[in-house]
Design a protein around this motif. Sequence first.
Motif, PDB file in Angstrom:
ATOM      1  N   ARG A 211      -8.725   2.551  -3.353  1.00 61.16           N
ATOM      2  CA  ARG A 211      -8.721   1.665  -4.516  1.00 61.16           C
ATOM      3  C   ARG A 211      -7.466   0.822  -4.565  1.00 61.16           C
ATOM      4  O   ARG A 211      -6.393   1.259  -4.133  1.00 61.16           O
ATOM      5  CB  ARG A 211      -8.803   2.485  -5.818  1.00 61.16           C
ATOM      6  CG  ARG A 211     -10.006   3.391  -5.974  1.00 61.16           C
ATOM      7  CD  ARG A 211     -11.324   2.652  -6.080  1.00 61.16           C
ATOM      8  NE  ARG A 211     -11.346   1.692  -7.154  1.00 61.16           N
ATOM      9  CZ  ARG A 211     -12.021   1.807  -8.268  1.00 61.16           C
ATOM     10  NH1 ARG A 211     -12.768   2.861  -8.475  1.00 61.16           N
ATOM     11  NH2 ARG A 211     -11.979   0.867  -9.183  1.00 61.16           N
ATOM     12  N   VAL A 212      -7.594  -0.387  -5.119  1.00 66.83           N
ATOM     13  CA  VAL A 212      -6.426  -1.224  -5.376  1.00 66.83           C
ATOM     14  C   VAL A 212      -6.090  -1.156  -6.860  1.00 66.83           C
ATOM     15  O   VAL A 212      -6.970  -0.980  -7.703  1.00 66.83           O
ATOM     16  CB  VAL A 212      -6.612  -2.702  -4.953  1.00 66.83           C
ATOM     17  CG1 VAL A 212      -6.762  -2.839  -3.462  1.00 66.83           C
ATOM     18  CG2 VAL A 212      -7.754  -3.352  -5.687  1.00 66.83           C
ATOM     19  N   GLU A 213      -4.815  -1.290  -7.145  1.00 62.40           N
ATOM     20  CA  GLU A 213      -4.331  -1.325  -8.518  1.00 62.40           C
ATOM     21  C   GLU A 213      -3.498  -2.581  -8.681  1.00 62.40           C
ATOM     22  O   GLU A 213      -2.725  -2.953  -7.791  1.00 62.40           O
ATOM     23  CB  GLU A 213      -3.475  -0.089  -8.790  1.00 62.40           C
ATOM     24  CG  GLU A 213      -3.014   0.035 -10.210  1.00 62.40           C
ATOM     25  CD  GLU A 213      -2.228   1.314 -10.454  1.00 62.40           C
ATOM     26  OE1 GLU A 213      -1.561   1.369 -11.505  1.00 62.40           O
ATOM     27  OE2 GLU A 213      -2.250   2.230  -9.615  1.00 62.40           O
ATOM     28  N   THR A 214      -3.648  -3.231  -9.808  1.00 64.07           N
ATOM     29  CA  THR A 214      -2.857  -4.416 -10.084  1.00 64.07           C
ATOM     30  C   THR A 214      -1.462  -3.983 -10.512  1.00 64.07           C
ATOM     31  O   THR A 214      -1.305  -3.309 -11.522  1.00 64.07           O
ATOM     32  CB  THR A 214      -3.511  -5.275 -11.185  1.00 64.07           C
ATOM     33  OG1 THR A 214      -4.820  -5.647 -10.748  1.00 64.07           O
ATOM     34  CG2 THR A 214      -2.688  -6.528 -11.464  1.00 64.07           C
ATOM     35  N   ALA A 215      -0.475  -4.367  -9.736  1.00 64.96           N
ATOM     36  CA  ALA A 215       0.924  -4.053 -10.046  1.00 64.96           C
ATOM     37  C   ALA A 215       1.598  -5.231 -10.740  1.00 64.96           C
ATOM     38  O   ALA A 215       2.489  -5.049 -11.558  1.00 64.96           O
ATOM     39  CB  ALA A 215       1.680  -3.689  -8.769  1.00 64.96           C
TER      40      ALA A 215
ATOM     41  N   THR B 229      -7.339   6.925  -1.775  1.00 63.45           N
ATOM     42  CA  THR B 229      -8.536   6.741  -2.605  1.00 63.45           C
ATOM     43  C   THR B 229      -9.356   5.516  -2.219  1.00 63.45           C
ATOM     44  O   THR B 229     -10.518   5.397  -2.614  1.00 63.45           O
ATOM     45  CB  THR B 229      -8.149   6.594  -4.092  1.00 63.45           C
ATOM     46  OG1 THR B 229      -7.426   5.362  -4.271  1.00 63.45           O
ATOM     47  CG2 THR B 229      -7.334   7.779  -4.580  1.00 63.45           C
TER      48      THR B 229
ATOM     49  N   TYR C 144       4.979  -0.390  -5.504  1.00 62.08           N
ATOM     50  CA  TYR C 144       4.817  -1.067  -6.796  1.00 62.08           C
ATOM     51  C   TYR C 144       6.025  -1.950  -7.099  1.00 62.08           C
ATOM     52  O   TYR C 144       5.866  -3.088  -7.543  1.00 62.08           O
ATOM     53  CB  TYR C 144       4.588  -0.043  -7.916  1.00 62.08           C
ATOM     54  CG  TYR C 144       3.278   0.676  -7.756  1.00 62.08           C
ATOM     55  CD1 TYR C 144       2.117   0.176  -8.315  1.00 62.08           C
ATOM     56  CD2 TYR C 144       3.189   1.849  -6.996  1.00 62.08           C
ATOM     57  CE1 TYR C 144       0.897   0.812  -8.149  1.00 62.08           C
ATOM     58  CE2 TYR C 144       1.972   2.502  -6.826  1.00 62.08           C
ATOM     59  CZ  TYR C 144       0.837   1.973  -7.392  1.00 62.08           C
ATOM     60  OH  TYR C 144      -0.366   2.600  -7.215  1.00 62.08           O
TER      61      TYR C 144
ATOM     62  N   TYR D 145      -2.660  -0.973  -2.705  1.00 58.42           N
ATOM     63  CA  TYR D 145      -3.820  -0.246  -2.200  1.00 58.42           C
ATOM     64  C   TYR D 145      -3.422   1.204  -1.972  1.00 58.42           C
ATOM     65  O   TYR D 145      -2.411   1.483  -1.330  1.00 58.42           O
ATOM     66  CB  TYR D 145      -4.283  -0.892  -0.891  1.00 58.42           C
ATOM     67  CG  TYR D 145      -5.401  -0.179  -0.193  1.00 58.42           C
ATOM     68  CD1 TYR D 145      -6.704  -0.239  -0.681  1.00 58.42           C
ATOM     69  CD2 TYR D 145      -5.176   0.545   0.970  1.00 58.42           C
ATOM     70  CE1 TYR D 145      -7.753   0.400  -0.027  1.00 58.42           C
ATOM     71  CE2 TYR D 145      -6.218   1.192   1.636  1.00 58.42           C
ATOM     72  CZ  TYR D 145      -7.497   1.116   1.124  1.00 58.42           C
ATOM     73  OH  TYR D 145      -8.527   1.752   1.774  1.00 58.42           O
ATOM     74  N   ASP D 146      -4.221   2.121  -2.458  1.00 62.80           N
ATOM     75  CA  ASP D 146      -3.964   3.545  -2.269  1.00 62.80           C
ATOM     76  C   ASP D 146      -4.767   4.007  -1.051  1.00 62.80           C
ATOM     77  O   ASP D 146      -6.006   4.011  -1.090  1.00 62.80           O
ATOM     78  CB  ASP D 146      -4.386   4.316  -3.522  1.00 62.80           C
ATOM     79  CG  ASP D 146      -4.011   5.791  -3.465  1.00 62.80           C
ATOM     80  OD1 ASP D 146      -4.104   6.404  -2.372  1.00 62.80           O
ATOM     81  OD2 ASP D 146      -3.633   6.333  -4.522  1.00 62.80           O
TER      82      ASP D 146
ATOM     83  N   LEU E  86      -0.951  -6.592  -5.751  1.00 63.81           N
ATOM     84  CA  LEU E  86      -1.836  -5.431  -5.706  1.00 63.81           C
ATOM     85  C   LEU E  86      -1.237  -4.343  -4.826  1.00 63.81           C
ATOM     86  O   LEU E  86      -0.529  -4.639  -3.858  1.00 63.81           O
ATOM     87  CB  LEU E  86      -3.201  -5.822  -5.139  1.00 63.81           C
ATOM     88  CG  LEU E  86      -3.973  -6.924  -5.859  1.00 63.81           C
ATOM     89  CD1 LEU E  86      -5.254  -7.257  -5.094  1.00 63.81           C
ATOM     90  CD2 LEU E  86      -4.278  -6.520  -7.284  1.00 63.81           C
TER      91      LEU E  86
ATOM     92  N   HIS F 136       0.821  -1.215   0.000  1.00 62.15           N
ATOM     93  CA  HIS F 136       0.000   0.000   0.000  1.00 62.15           C
ATOM     94  C   HIS F 136       0.852   1.260   0.000  1.00 62.15           C
ATOM     95  O   HIS F 136       2.031   1.231   0.330  1.00 62.15           O
ATOM     96  CB  HIS F 136      -0.971   0.002   1.185  1.00 62.15           C
ATOM     97  CG  HIS F 136      -0.293   0.120   2.516  1.00 62.15           C
ATOM     98  ND1 HIS F 136      -0.107   1.332   3.147  1.00 62.15           N
ATOM     99  CD2 HIS F 136       0.237  -0.813   3.335  1.00 62.15           C
ATOM    100  CE1 HIS F 136       0.501   1.126   4.313  1.00 62.15           C
ATOM    101  NE2 HIS F 136       0.720  -0.172   4.441  1.00 62.15           N
TER     102      HIS F 136
END
Length: 182
Positions: free
Chosen positions: A166-170, A164, A133, A160-161, A158, A97
């Motif tokens: 939200r999770v983003e796939t790294a 926001t 990341y 997590y921000d 993943l 995160h």
Amino acid sequence: MNVIDTLTQRNAAFSISGFLPDLKILPSMATLIIGCVDPRVDPVDIFKLQAGEAAVIRNIGGRVDKTVFQTMAVLRAVAQAAGKDVGAGWNLIVLHHTDCGITGCFHHAPELLAKYLGVAVTDLDALAVTDPYKAVAIDIAALKANPQLPGGFTVTGLVYDVMTGRVETAVPPALLRAEPKS
């Protein structure tokens, strides 16, 4: 009222209206999540997990280290004792995160962080502790390099921000490694 009183009252309510005695020892989503202890990043909350859906391993920074490997070995033994196995068909998620406290430790107590992570202070940069990341990719590489893990896991990284939610796939979902045909 103190914290213990609050928690035991909440538990009493849970035992009446939320307790599920029929939950199984293995997660129903065949999912294992490795994440950070930061209370802002509780996988149960951010993924809206229901009781029994996933097993969660949490540590400082959500890093893959020898204790994670040991925990996974014990979990596999537990599964095998229950007549099942972990690996093929299972999801293994590494969740890092933004704004992780490990960054502050890196800047203010690098010797302590290096000791915790089991590396020399000079090796901390290689672990990308200030970049979630890159760090999640490094941890997935460590999982892939461990021949003791079953290759059939679908592993995903993943991030997590915390600003926001939200999770983003790294690191996109992929097999940990091809398993030999028997």
